[in-house]
Design a protein around this motif. Sequence first.
Motif, PDB file in Angstrom:
ATOM      1  N   ARG A 717     100.455 -11.071  63.063  1.00 14.58           N
ATOM      2  CA  ARG A 717      99.068 -10.955  63.508  1.00 14.58           C
ATOM      3  C   ARG A 717      98.683  -9.480  63.539  1.00 14.58           C
ATOM      4  O   ARG A 717      99.438  -8.642  64.029  1.00 14.58           O
ATOM      5  N   LEU A 718      97.518  -9.158  62.996  1.00 11.72           N
ATOM      6  CA  LEU A 718      97.000  -7.791  63.000  1.00 11.72           C
ATOM      7  C   LEU A 718      95.790  -7.702  63.925  1.00 11.72           C
ATOM      8  O   LEU A 718      94.905  -8.575  63.909  1.00 11.72           O
ATOM      9  N   THR A 719      95.752  -6.646  64.721  1.00 12.57           N
ATOM     10  CA  THR A 719      94.600  -6.392  65.603  1.00 12.57           C
ATOM     11  C   THR A 719      94.187  -4.942  65.452  1.00 12.57           C
ATOM     12  O   THR A 719      94.935  -4.102  64.940  1.00 12.57           O
ATOM     13  N   ASP A 720      92.963  -4.649  65.918  1.00  9.64           N
ATOM     14  CA  ASP A 720      92.555  -3.244  65.951  1.00  9.64           C
ATOM     15  C   ASP A 720      93.020  -2.623  67.265  1.00  9.64           C
ATOM     16  O   ASP A 720      93.723  -3.266  68.061  1.00  9.64           O
ATOM     17  N   ALA A 721      92.643  -1.372  67.507  1.00 19.57           N
ATOM     18  CA  ALA A 721      93.113  -0.647  68.697  1.00 19.57           C
ATOM     19  C   ALA A 721      92.678  -1.310  69.991  1.00 19.57           C
ATOM     20  O   ALA A 721      93.337  -1.169  71.028  1.00 19.57           O
ATOM     21  N   GLU A 722      91.553  -2.039  69.946  1.00 17.12           N
ATOM     22  CA  GLU A 722      91.058  -2.700  71.160  1.00 17.12           C
ATOM     23  C   GLU A 722      91.621  -4.108  71.327  1.00 17.12           C
ATOM     24  O   GLU A 722      91.261  -4.816  72.269  1.00 17.12           O
ATOM     25  N   GLY A 723      92.462  -4.537  70.403  1.00 17.74           N
ATOM     26  CA  GLY A 723      93.064  -5.858  70.526  1.00 17.74           C
ATOM     27  C   GLY A 723      92.313  -6.962  69.829  1.00 17.74           C
ATOM     28  O   GLY A 723      92.720  -8.129  69.890  1.00 17.74           O
ATOM     29  N   GLU A 724      91.235  -6.627  69.133  1.00 15.00           N
ATOM     30  CA  GLU A 724      90.485  -7.654  68.422  1.00 15.00           C
ATOM     31  C   GLU A 724      91.282  -8.084  67.177  1.00 15.00           C
ATOM     32  O   GLU A 724      91.748  -7.248  66.408  1.00 15.00           O
ATOM     33  N   GLU A 725      91.413  -9.379  66.984  1.00 10.92           N
ATOM     34  CA  GLU A 725      92.218  -9.893  65.874  1.00 10.92           C
ATOM     35  C   GLU A 725      91.526  -9.651  64.542  1.00 10.92           C
ATOM     36  O   GLU A 725      90.376 -10.029  64.333  1.00 10.92           O
ATOM     37  N   LEU A 726      92.280  -9.017  63.630  1.00  6.34           N
ATOM     38  CA  LEU A 726      91.789  -8.805  62.269  1.00  6.34           C
ATOM     39  C   LEU A 726      92.254  -9.916  61.332  1.00  6.34           C
ATOM     40  O   LEU A 726      91.523 -10.324  60.435  1.00  6.34           O
ATOM     41  N   ALA A 727      93.490 -10.367  61.529  1.00  4.66           N
ATOM     42  CA  ALA A 727      94.036 -11.425  60.680  1.00  4.66           C
ATOM     43  C   ALA A 727      95.252 -12.027  61.358  1.00  4.66           C
ATOM     44  O   ALA A 727      95.973 -11.344  62.091  1.00  4.66           O
ATOM     45  N   ARG A 728      95.473 -13.294  61.096  1.00  4.28           N
ATOM     46  CA  ARG A 728      96.698 -13.972  61.541  1.00  4.28           C
ATOM     47  C   ARG A 728      97.281 -14.690  60.330  1.00  4.28           C
ATOM     48  O   ARG A 728      96.611 -15.534  59.722  1.00  4.28           O
ATOM     49  N   LEU A 729      98.494 -14.344  59.973  1.00  4.19           N
ATOM     50  CA  LEU A 729      99.128 -14.879  58.778  1.00  4.19           C
ATOM     51  C   LEU A 729     100.310 -15.754  59.191  1.00  4.19           C
ATOM     52  O   LEU A 729     101.308 -15.257  59.729  1.00  4.19           O
ATOM     53  N   ALA A 730     100.199 -17.046  58.981  1.00  5.79           N
ATOM     54  CA  ALA A 730     101.311 -17.961  59.251  1.00  5.79           C
ATOM     55  C   ALA A 730     102.299 -17.869  58.095  1.00  5.79           C
ATOM     56  O   ALA A 730     101.954 -18.185  56.952  1.00  5.79           O
ATOM     57  N   PRO A 746     114.579 -16.983  53.801  1.00  7.47           N
ATOM     58  CA  PRO A 746     113.445 -16.267  54.372  1.00  7.47           C
ATOM     59  C   PRO A 746     112.121 -16.991  54.120  1.00  7.47           C
ATOM     60  O   PRO A 746     112.041 -17.889  53.287  1.00  7.47           O
ATOM     61  N   VAL A 747     111.105 -16.534  54.853  1.00  9.82           N
ATOM     62  CA  VAL A 747     109.740 -17.010  54.614  1.00  9.82           C
ATOM     63  C   VAL A 747     108.859 -15.793  54.396  1.00  9.82           C
ATOM     64  O   VAL A 747     109.045 -14.745  55.019  1.00  9.82           O
ATOM     65  N   ARG A 748     107.898 -15.921  53.498  1.00  8.47           N
ATOM     66  CA  ARG A 748     107.038 -14.788  53.137  1.00  8.47           C
ATOM     67  C   ARG A 748     105.656 -15.299  52.752  1.00  8.47           C
ATOM     68  O   ARG A 748     105.506 -16.392  52.225  1.00  8.47           O
ATOM     69  N   ARG A 749     104.657 -14.472  53.019  1.00  6.64           N
ATOM     70  CA  ARG A 749     103.268 -14.797  52.652  1.00  6.64           C
ATOM     71  C   ARG A 749     102.507 -13.509  52.364  1.00  6.64           C
ATOM     72  O   ARG A 749     102.898 -12.421  52.807  1.00  6.64           O
ATOM     73  N   ARG A 750     101.381 -13.661  51.656  1.00  4.73           N
ATOM     74  CA  ARG A 750     100.495 -12.538  51.356  1.00  4.73           C
ATOM     75  C   ARG A 750      99.091 -12.857  51.852  1.00  4.73           C
ATOM     76  O   ARG A 750      98.714 -14.018  51.989  1.00  4.73           O
ATOM     77  N   LEU A 751      98.332 -11.793  52.108  1.00  2.00           N
ATOM     78  CA  LEU A 751      96.963 -11.935  52.586  1.00  2.00           C
ATOM     79  C   LEU A 751      96.186 -10.671  52.209  1.00  2.00           C
ATOM     80  O   LEU A 751      96.745  -9.567  52.231  1.00  2.00           O
ATOM     81  N   HIS A 752      94.941 -10.829  51.851  1.00  4.05           N
ATOM     82  CA  HIS A 752      94.104  -9.664  51.550  1.00  4.05           C
ATOM     83  C   HIS A 752      93.227  -9.345  52.752  1.00  4.05           C
ATOM     84  O   HIS A 752      92.594 -10.231  53.321  1.00  4.05           O
ATOM     85  N   LEU A 753      93.210  -8.050  53.129  1.00  2.46           N
ATOM     86  CA  LEU A 753      92.389  -7.585  54.247  1.00  2.46           C
ATOM     87  C   LEU A 753      91.256  -6.719  53.703  1.00  2.46           C
ATOM     88  O   LEU A 753      91.494  -5.809  52.900  1.00  2.46           O
ATOM     89  N   PRO A 754      90.031  -6.977  54.136  1.00  2.00           N
ATOM     90  CA  PRO A 754      88.917  -6.143  53.657  1.00  2.00           C
ATOM     91  C   PRO A 754      88.963  -4.722  54.216  1.00  2.00           C
ATOM     92  O   PRO A 754      88.441  -3.802  53.603  1.00  2.00           O
ATOM     93  N   ARG A 755      89.585  -4.565  55.424  1.00  2.00           N
ATOM     94  CA  ARG A 755      89.655  -3.226  56.018  1.00  2.00           C
ATOM     95  C   ARG A 755      90.895  -3.121  56.890  1.00  2.00           C
ATOM     96  O   ARG A 755      91.466  -4.127  57.315  1.00  2.00           O
ATOM     97  N   LEU A 756      91.304  -1.875  57.154  1.00  2.12           N
ATOM     98  CA  LEU A 756      92.445  -1.610  58.028  1.00  2.12           C
ATOM     99  C   LEU A 756      92.065  -0.406  58.879  1.00  2.12           C
ATOM    100  O   LEU A 756      92.166   0.738  58.435  1.00  2.12           O
ATOM    101  N   PRO A 757      91.643  -0.634  60.111  1.00  2.00           N
ATOM    102  CA  PRO A 757      91.123   0.471  60.923  1.00  2.00           C
ATOM    103  C   PRO A 757      92.246   1.352  61.478  1.00  2.00           C
ATOM    104  O   PRO A 757      93.413   0.958  61.528  1.00  2.00           O
ATOM    105  N   GLU A 758      91.877   2.532  61.893  1.00  2.00           N
ATOM    106  CA  GLU A 758      92.819   3.426  62.557  1.00  2.00           C
ATOM    107  C   GLU A 758      93.280   2.789  63.865  1.00  2.00           C
ATOM    108  O   GLU A 758      92.510   2.135  64.575  1.00  2.00           O
ATOM    109  N   GLY A 759      94.551   2.969  64.159  1.00  2.65           N
ATOM    110  CA  GLY A 759      95.093   2.419  65.398  1.00  2.65           C
ATOM    111  C   GLY A 759      95.411   0.934  65.314  1.00  2.65           C
ATOM    112  O   GLY A 759      95.575   0.275  66.349  1.00  2.65           O
ATOM    113  N   TYR A 760      95.479   0.375  64.092  1.00  2.00           N
ATOM    114  CA  TYR A 760      95.803  -1.047  63.955  1.00  2.00           C
ATOM    115  C   TYR A 760      97.176  -1.315  64.582  1.00  2.00           C
ATOM    116  O   TYR A 760      98.018  -0.435  64.691  1.00  2.00           O
TER     117      TYR A 760
END
Length: 796
Positions: A717-730, A746-760
């Motif tokens: 799971r990716l969040t920004d510096a304030e804890g807002e969820e950017l993406a959750r990848l199962a 192993p298990v692996r997955r890919r996902l495209h993110l439109p942005r990646l803010p500072e402090g992620y």
Amino acid sequence: MNAPSLSPSARWALGAVLLLALAVRLIGIGWGLPPIYHVDESWFAGLAVKHFQGNWDPNFFHVPSLYSYMVAGVWNLYYFGGKALGTFDSRKDFLEAYERDATTFIVLGRLITVLFSMGTVLFMFLVGRAMFSPRTGLLAALLLTLSLEHVKISHDMVPDVTMVFFLLPSFFFIWKVYVRGRTADYLLAGAFAGLAFTTKYGGIFLFLPLVLAHAFRLAERRKPVWRFILDARLVGAGLVFLAVFIMGTPYAVLNFQRFKADFLWQSQHLTSAGHFGTSAATPAWLFYLRHGFRENIGLLAQFLCLGGVVLGLARFRKKDILLLSMPLVMFVMIGSWKSYATRYLLPLAPFFILLAAVFLDFLLEKAKAVSPARLPGPPTLKNGLVFALAASFFVPNIVRVARFNILLTEPDTRAVAESWVNRNISPRTRIAIESDCPSLSRRRYIVLLQHSLSDVDLDWLAFRRVRYAMVNDIMYRRFTDHPDEFPREAGFYRSLDEKAVLVKTIVPRWDETLIDLHNPTIKIYRLSAARDYAFPGNFEAYFQDISLQPSVRGGWLLETTIRTGTPAGGDEIVRNPYLRLTGKDGREIMKWTLHEGEFGRGGQERLTASTRVEPEAGPYSLYLGYEYEFQPRPWEFDPEGPLRKEQLLAEGLEVALLKRDGFRCLFHYAQLSGERGDEYSQQVILTKKRGGWDLFAKAYGPKIRWADVYMLNPYVRLTDAEGEELARLALFEGRVGAYEAQKQGPVRRRLHLPRLPEGYRIEAGYEQFFDSRQPETAGGPMRADITARIPAPPPD
């Protein structure tokens, strides 16, 4: 049509050929012993022990019983002789002697093979003389004497050579059916064919030349057609064939259901299933044309065989048809099988060798007939040229047979490897081996045996705390020679080179082009003791930022930042972290060492570095890695392979795209563990793409692949510096593990993110973990902040 009588010189020549045949088959007859390295020898020895104890039902019919009965019979003679001399008091004493040291017992079995091998050479001469001339018979006997495949198998306690022997007397009497047609000839032809069939399912195709010989004789004497169809002699040959087979393998009738099942399995194995690791890329007939004739007849002599076939078809006499019928038909048959091996051509080899001898004799007659006036020099020189012509076809055979015999007189590579292990690896070490490796002492070492180590993987070895893996080219070349057909198996052996340390390679003085059961190449690898054996498993956490951008001064500017967590401990000391850049052909363009000396041993470490890379033709591949050393050193010598761990980060980096967008990658790694026994590793790789970032996540480790555990719904799971969820990848929806799970790690997955803010921030976890060995600790969920362990720099 009696066979020509032998001149004194021909008798001497035959005696010399037989002595040579005996010598090249006796030299090295004790190879490898007392361990029994040949897997088929071990199997036939086990059957002979069973028969010696009084149980004559082999309950195994992939091969008939006569040969193992022969071995048991010879052992019984040895037992009675030893008992008379006071060597053995009972059969129990005899078997205990076998268990202590099998050398004498196996050599006795090998001498059976040598005896029948000599008989084959003799009958090769007799058939050649009867059908053609004494010189043809001598040439055929000499070619068989120096047949590398025949010499090799004549050193082993296996039934192949014995089966081939029975084929030649059968064919000899088939020829006699044609020239004199006695009832005894029919019956003896059927009897010897039956002996071949009850030795190793050979001989049944001899009924083709037998029927032809029968038909030719009747036709020449203008006998009625019904005599051809209903002749009692022909029927008698078939009945004798069947009776002899049953006498040699009685439990084919007494244990018919098992015989039927095994015979059908063997037939399917040969014709459609194929050997373990058999490549389908090369059809069997092409394999035999490339390798089979060379190994069975000779590098140059194989072309004599082709000449003999052409000459026989051109002449098309009845004797030529009889000689060509069986080998050509059988070649078409075995050439269509899925299984192939050079020894499968062995039943055909005497017939093809006789054809080669016929053609060589034909060439010598033509050379002899050339007018002396047309040849320069004195008569002795002319005779010498003719002799050199004949001898040239034998020279490659002589060289290869001599090399093989020399190797057999030296310690087998497996004995050398076992001695090396005993000198250099501490007792009670866990060592994984595969078939055709040395028989390591189970008292001295903890040995894990697999038929092929490619049946498992490095995670399996790591989970069982294996420290050394030993492989051999009898096994690994089945797969590494054909990686496109066997990607998983070839990938395992490649992973040993990439993720373990090649410590020692033992090679024979001369190596064979084809896989050989004698003196294989042995490789010994040291496996990492770290919980995660791969890069960057020597650290509990690891972060690396890599940037490759066009430089204003030309070329590329390569920048990187590394931040490590606490060292994972163990006997591996990390040194010299590096980046490695390769071109499209795998050629190394650059290896950039970021720090000289030990790295990260004292705790968390940080470094930043940059360098300029000269332009090269792409596409590029980029590797992260570091070197390491053992402390303390496990050996007093340097290993053969490099001490390094690396990971391919990116490949296919095209020059045009790099000029337009550059390359930026953020590599995150953490080892996760808790009170539930939930040990696994997590990678998250963020790669800058046009219009956003590509996220790749992988959860892996020996435990979630091979242990009796499962974890439910692992995720990133990716969040920004304030804890807002950017993406959750199962990574997987369901249970991951080896216990009541839907998927092994192993298990692996890919996902495209439109942005990646500072402090992620990156969070990894699961909903539940269960370990069947400690079910009381089961529970969840688990959440771990990976970025909290190593704060990352701003992404842009």
